[in-house]
Design a protein around this motif. Structure first.
Motif, PDB file in Angstrom:
ATOM      1  N   GLU A   1       0.829  -1.203   0.000  1.00 46.01           N
ATOM      2  CA  GLU A   1       0.000   0.000   0.000  1.00 46.01           C
ATOM      3  C   GLU A   1       0.867   1.258   0.000  1.00 46.01           C
ATOM      4  OE1 GLU A   1      -0.373  -2.636   1.906  1.00 46.01           O
ATOM      5  OE2 GLU A   1      -2.270  -3.433   1.128  1.00 46.01           O
ATOM      6  N   MET A   2       1.941   1.211   0.771  1.00 48.06           N
ATOM      7  CA  MET A   2       2.842   2.366   0.837  1.00 48.06           C
ATOM      8  C   MET A   2       3.570   2.592  -0.488  1.00 48.06           C
ATOM      9  SD  MET A   2       2.336   3.704   3.675  1.00 48.06           S
ATOM     10  CE  MET A   2       1.535   3.300   5.219  1.00 48.06           C
ATOM     11  N   LEU A   3       3.981   1.502  -1.126  1.00 49.98           N
ATOM     12  CA  LEU A   3       4.660   1.634  -2.420  1.00 49.98           C
ATOM     13  C   LEU A   3       3.718   2.194  -3.481  1.00 49.98           C
ATOM     14  CD1 LEU A   3       6.751  -1.681  -2.480  1.00 49.98           C
ATOM     15  CD2 LEU A   3       7.655   0.649  -2.337  1.00 49.98           C
ATOM     16  N   VAL A   4       2.463   1.779  -3.430  1.00 52.06           N
ATOM     17  CA  VAL A   4       1.477   2.291  -4.388  1.00 52.06           C
ATOM     18  C   VAL A   4       1.237   3.785  -4.147  1.00 52.06           C
ATOM     19  CG1 VAL A   4      -0.956   2.161  -5.098  1.00 52.06           C
ATOM     20  CG2 VAL A   4       0.381   0.064  -4.812  1.00 52.06           C
ATOM     21  N   ILE A   5       1.198   4.197  -2.879  1.00 51.84           N
ATOM     22  CA  ILE A   5       1.072   5.628  -2.566  1.00 51.84           C
ATOM     23  C   ILE A   5       2.262   6.399  -3.149  1.00 51.84           C
ATOM     24  CG2 ILE A   5       1.180   7.312  -0.671  1.00 51.84           C
ATOM     25  CD1 ILE A   5      -0.478   5.264   0.999  1.00 51.84           C
ATOM     26  N   CYS A   6       3.448   5.778  -3.053  1.00 51.12           N
ATOM     27  CA  CYS A   6       4.658   6.427  -3.591  1.00 51.12           C
ATOM     28  C   CYS A   6       4.616   6.557  -5.120  1.00 51.12           C
ATOM     29  CB  CYS A   6       5.907   5.655  -3.169  1.00 51.12           C
ATOM     30  SG  CYS A   6       6.330   5.861  -1.427  1.00 51.12           S
ATOM     31  N   LEU A   7       3.857   5.680  -5.786  1.00 55.87           N
ATOM     32  CA  LEU A   7       3.715   5.790  -7.250  1.00 55.87           C
ATOM     33  C   LEU A   7       3.001   7.080  -7.653  1.00 55.87           C
ATOM     34  CD1 LEU A   7       2.733   2.212  -8.530  1.00 55.87           C
ATOM     35  CD2 LEU A   7       4.905   3.394  -8.842  1.00 55.87           C
ATOM     36  N   GLU A   8       2.287   7.673  -6.708  1.00 56.29           N
ATOM     37  CA  GLU A   8       1.566   8.922  -6.985  1.00 56.29           C
ATOM     38  C   GLU A   8       2.350  10.148  -6.531  1.00 56.29           C
ATOM     39  OE1 GLU A   8      -2.957   8.476  -6.693  1.00 56.29           O
ATOM     40  OE2 GLU A   8      -2.274   7.094  -5.128  1.00 56.29           O
ATOM     41  N   ASP A   9       3.543   9.922  -6.034  1.00 52.72           N
ATOM     42  CA  ASP A   9       4.360  11.023  -5.546  1.00 52.72           C
ATOM     43  C   ASP A   9       4.744  11.964  -6.689  1.00 52.72           C
ATOM     44  OD1 ASP A   9       5.966  11.478  -2.759  1.00 52.72           O
ATOM     45  OD2 ASP A   9       7.134  12.264  -4.445  1.00 52.72           O
ATOM     46  N   PHE A  10       4.996  13.214  -6.325  1.00 54.66           N
ATOM     47  CA  PHE A  10       5.378  14.201  -7.341  1.00 54.66           C
ATOM     48  C   PHE A  10       6.784  13.934  -7.870  1.00 54.66           C
ATOM     49  CE2 PHE A  10       7.305  18.308  -8.502  1.00 54.66           C
ATOM     50  CZ  PHE A  10       6.440  18.685  -9.513  1.00 54.66           C
ATOM     51  N   ASP A  11       7.655  13.429  -7.013  1.00 52.97           N
ATOM     52  CA  ASP A  11       9.064  13.245  -7.385  1.00 52.97           C
ATOM     53  C   ASP A  11       9.251  11.982  -8.229  1.00 52.97           C
ATOM     54  OD1 ASP A  11      11.937  11.948  -6.483  1.00 52.97           O
ATOM     55  OD2 ASP A  11      12.023  14.131  -6.639  1.00 52.97           O
ATOM     56  N   PRO A  12       9.830  12.093  -9.434  1.00 52.64           N
ATOM     57  CA  PRO A  12      10.005  10.900 -10.286  1.00 52.64           C
ATOM     58  C   PRO A  12      10.938   9.857  -9.673  1.00 52.64           C
ATOM     59  CG  PRO A  12      11.077  12.829 -11.262  1.00 52.64           C
ATOM     60  CD  PRO A  12      10.265  13.319 -10.115  1.00 52.64           C
ATOM     61  N   GLY A  13      11.895  10.286  -8.858  1.00 51.25           N
ATOM     62  CA  GLY A  13      12.803   9.341  -8.193  1.00 51.25           C
ATOM     63  C   GLY A  13      12.075   8.450  -7.201  1.00 51.25           C
ATOM     64  N   VAL A  14      11.087   9.018  -6.517  1.00 47.22           N
ATOM     65  CA  VAL A  14      10.272   8.231  -5.573  1.00 47.22           C
ATOM     66  C   VAL A  14       9.425   7.220  -6.343  1.00 47.22           C
ATOM     67  CG1 VAL A  14       8.411   8.336  -3.859  1.00 47.22           C
ATOM     68  CG2 VAL A  14      10.222  10.071  -3.846  1.00 47.22           C
ATOM     69  N   LYS A  15       8.828   7.672  -7.455  1.00 47.38           N
ATOM     70  CA  LYS A  15       8.040   6.760  -8.297  1.00 47.38           C
ATOM     71  C   LYS A  15       8.909   5.623  -8.820  1.00 47.38           C
ATOM     72  CE  LYS A  15       4.824  10.232 -10.089  1.00 47.38           C
ATOM     73  NZ  LYS A  15       4.453  11.017 -11.256  1.00 47.38           N
ATOM     74  N   GLU A  16      10.108   5.975  -9.220  1.00 48.15           N
ATOM     75  CA  GLU A  16      11.031   4.967  -9.746  1.00 48.15           C
ATOM     76  C   GLU A  16      11.357   3.916  -8.690  1.00 48.15           C
ATOM     77  OE1 GLU A  16      15.630   4.818 -11.316  1.00 48.15           O
ATOM     78  OE2 GLU A  16      14.561   6.729 -11.470  1.00 48.15           O
ATOM     79  N   GLY A  17      11.679   4.381  -7.470  1.00 54.62           N
ATOM     80  CA  GLY A  17      11.982   3.454  -6.376  1.00 54.62           C
ATOM     81  C   GLY A  17      10.810   2.551  -6.051  1.00 54.62           C
ATOM     82  N   ALA A  18       9.598   3.124  -6.045  1.00 50.13           N
ATOM     83  CA  ALA A  18       8.392   2.332  -5.769  1.00 50.13           C
ATOM     84  C   ALA A  18       8.140   1.307  -6.868  1.00 50.13           C
ATOM     85  CB  ALA A  18       7.191   3.264  -5.619  1.00 50.13           C
ATOM     86  N   SER A  19       8.301   1.719  -8.124  1.00 51.47           N
ATOM     87  CA  SER A  19       8.116   0.799  -9.253  1.00 51.47           C
ATOM     88  C   SER A  19       9.084  -0.366  -9.152  1.00 51.47           C
ATOM     89  CB  SER A  19       8.355   1.530 -10.585  1.00 51.47           C
ATOM     90  OG  SER A  19       7.437   2.555 -10.772  1.00 51.47           O
ATOM     91  N   TRP A  20      10.317  -0.058  -8.811  1.00 51.12           N
ATOM     92  CA  TRP A  20      11.336  -1.080  -8.682  1.00 51.12           C
ATOM     93  C   TRP A  20      10.967  -2.080  -7.587  1.00 51.12           C
ATOM     94  CZ3 TRP A  20      16.956   1.046  -9.557  1.00 51.12           C
ATOM     95  CH2 TRP A  20      17.739   0.040 -10.134  1.00 51.12           C
ATOM     96  N   GLY A  21      10.541  -1.554  -6.441  1.00 48.37           N
ATOM     97  CA  GLY A  21      10.143  -2.429  -5.331  1.00 48.37           C
ATOM     98  C   GLY A  21       8.994  -3.342  -5.703  1.00 48.37           C
ATOM     99  N   LEU A  22       7.989  -2.792  -6.390  1.00 47.36           N
ATOM    100  CA  LEU A  22       6.832  -3.595  -6.817  1.00 47.36           C
ATOM    101  C   LEU A  22       7.256  -4.677  -7.811  1.00 47.36           C
ATOM    102  CD1 LEU A  22       4.328  -0.642  -7.197  1.00 47.36           C
ATOM    103  CD2 LEU A  22       4.129  -2.490  -5.532  1.00 47.36           C
ATOM    104  N   GLY A  23       8.199  -4.326  -8.686  1.00 47.86           N
ATOM    105  CA  GLY A  23       8.696  -5.305  -9.663  1.00 47.86           C
ATOM    106  C   GLY A  23       9.393  -6.473  -9.013  1.00 47.86           C
ATOM    107  N   TYR A  24      10.206  -6.177  -7.995  1.00 40.05           N
ATOM    108  CA  TYR A  24      10.920  -7.250  -7.304  1.00 40.05           C
ATOM    109  C   TYR A  24       9.975  -8.163  -6.526  1.00 40.05           C
ATOM    110  CZ  TYR A  24      15.750  -6.027  -8.344  1.00 40.05           C
ATOM    111  OH  TYR A  24      16.951  -5.830  -8.988  1.00 40.05           O
ATOM    112  N   ILE A  25       8.846  -7.626  -6.093  1.00 36.16           N
ATOM    113  CA  ILE A  25       7.843  -8.466  -5.429  1.00 36.16           C
ATOM    114  C   ILE A  25       7.107  -9.311  -6.465  1.00 36.16           C
ATOM    115  CG2 ILE A  25       5.667  -8.430  -4.125  1.00 36.16           C
ATOM    116  CD1 ILE A  25       6.762  -5.774  -2.826  1.00 36.16           C
TER     117      ILE A  25
END
Length: 445
Positions: free
Chosen positions: A128-152
């Motif tokens: 849930e937290m990673l999905v919230i980060c996908l909506e973050d304004f900062d592209p670096g945060v979105k990138e980190g969240a996308s990466w985490g979701l991919g590894y899961i």
């Protein structure tokens, strides 16, 4: 004691905490320091610092934990057992972008090692937290969240479904539309990881409108992005005829054929893989590939590549040829036989030779004309040599025998069969003699 002296004590304590977190983060980046840090109980010492009142200390602590977890599975397990994950994400939405990126790094570093550890990340409430980060304004945060979701998602269908259920897919599709190339790459990679497991998961990605956006990025000059885009489309197309048709309808032909000439080996391989996943389903889809010049492009790719890069192209020719006499003849007319024969001679990996043998068998099995084209290319002696070679693997011998049988049962061109009479073992000889009998004594058959 003055107020200044009292505050000085707190400043020293803060400085010491900051220095400790930074020093551990620096040491965790050096593999030779990990065992010493492990034996010193570093995870338990870092844990309270995740709740520190100073944001920079929390951020540096998360970075240190991420580097430790990234190093090996034991450190990742220690972090999970210490109950750090819930602590890490408890206030994630309110944290600054630097902490969010560091926290996503920890989650990714833990999840990458095994399905069990990825499940621990899910159970901590991190999705849930990673999905919230996908909506973050900062592209670096979105990138980190996308990466985490991919590894899961990459581990198994259940974990991938958990990522889908958390509402990640529509946001990932939005991420591939962002201007930042790095974010596009990771989001496309994560969509690929979700799609690969089952038709249902791939359909979820399709329903979110991913195909059109992925297809538009095929001509992008960034090689790493093209790799992920082609991989994602392949993982969607592989599951069913309907999904493959949706990919084709996105007008990927003929633009995808340019990828087969790319200077990046992985782009070439992934482009050929996408074409293979489409070709395998139906004669109609294979015909679209032929009509767009795909067979000739694949043959050129096989000729200009070496090793595993050739493999999807070899299999594409086999799948196209297997569907019908006309499609097999299209492979022959495009001069597909000589490069396949070269693969039998040049390649050292048995599984690549086995694929080439299988493809040649699919080309030659239809009619006497097809078999003759294969035979005059001097394929049969090469296949026989591989079959009788004691160094050939069991799978290679099986595929070579099947290819010889397919071709020989249709071959009536005796000059190509004569050289085999001296060397063929009994299991192959019976097919050769059978063909001689059909030609010399047709009234018997």
């Amino acid at each position: 004691m003055s107020q200044r002296q009292v505050l000085q004590v707190f400043e020293q304590y803060q400085r010491a905490r900051s220095q400790f977190a930074q020093a551990v983060a620096d040491l965790a980046a050096r593999p030779q320091s990990i065992d010493t840090l492990r034996s010193a109980g570093v995870v338990c010492l870092l844990r309270p610092l995740l709740l520190d009142v100073v944001p920079s200390i929390r951020q540096t602590t998360a970075l240190a934990l991420g580097r430790l977890a990234d190093y090996d599975v034991e450190m990742a397990e220690a972090i999970v057992k210490a109950g750090i994950l819930p602590q890490l994400i408890c206030s994630l939405p309110e944290e600054n972008r630097y902490y969010k990126k560091a926290a996503a790094f920890v989650l990714r570093a833990v999840a990458k090692h095994s399905p069990l550890l990825a499940q621990a990340v899910v159970q901590s409430g991190a999705l849930e937290m990673l999905v919230i980060c996908l909506e973050d304004f900062d592209p670096g945060v979105k990138e980190g969240a996308s990466w985490g979701l991919g590894y899961i998602a990459r581990h198994n269908p259940e974990l991938s479904q958990a990522v889908v259920d958390a509402g990640a897919v529509p946001l990932l599709v939005l991420c591939i539309q962002e201007p930042e190339i790095a974010l596009k790459r990771i989001a496309a990679s994560t969509l690929s990881d979700i799609s690969k497991h089952s038709p249902e998961l791939a359909q979820t990605v399709v329903d979110a409108g991913a195909i059109a956006h992925l297809a538009q990025m095929i001509p992008n000059p960034d090689a790493k992005l093209k790799r992920q885009v082609l991989s994602a489309l392949s993982q969607i197309a592989k599951h069913s005829v309907d999904l493959a048709e949706l990919v084709v309808e996105a007008e990927i032909f003929p633009v995808v054929l340019t990828c087969l000439k790319d200077s990046d080996e992985y782009v070439k391989k992934n482009g050929a893989t996408l074409i293979r996943e489409i070709a395998k389903h139906t004669p109609e889809l294979s015909q679209i590939i032929v009509n767009s010049g795909g067979v000739a492009a694949v043959i050129d790719c096989i000729g200009s590549s070496r090793g595993t890069v050739r493999l999807p192209g070899i299999m594409t020719l086999g799948y196209v040829a297997a569907h019908s006499e006309n499609l097999s003849m299209a492979v022959i007319v495009s001069k597909g036989i000589p490069p396949l024969c070269l693969c039998l001679v040049e390649e050292h990996e048995d599984h690549i030779k086995a694929a080439a043998a299988w493809a040649l068998g699919q080309i030659g099995r239809h009619t006497t004309e097809h078999a003759r084209h294969v035979a005059v290319a001097n394929v049969l002696p090469t296949l026989l040599d591989i079959f009788v070679d004691p160094r050939s693997s069991e799978d290679l011998r099986t595929k070579t025998k099947k290819a010889l049988k397919n071709i020989l049962q249709k071959c009536t061109y005796l000059p190509a069969l004569e050289p085999l009479l001296h060397e063929a073992p009994p299991s192959i000889m019976k097919h050769i003699i059978g063909q001689f009998s059909k030609v010399l004594f047709p009234w018997i058959f």
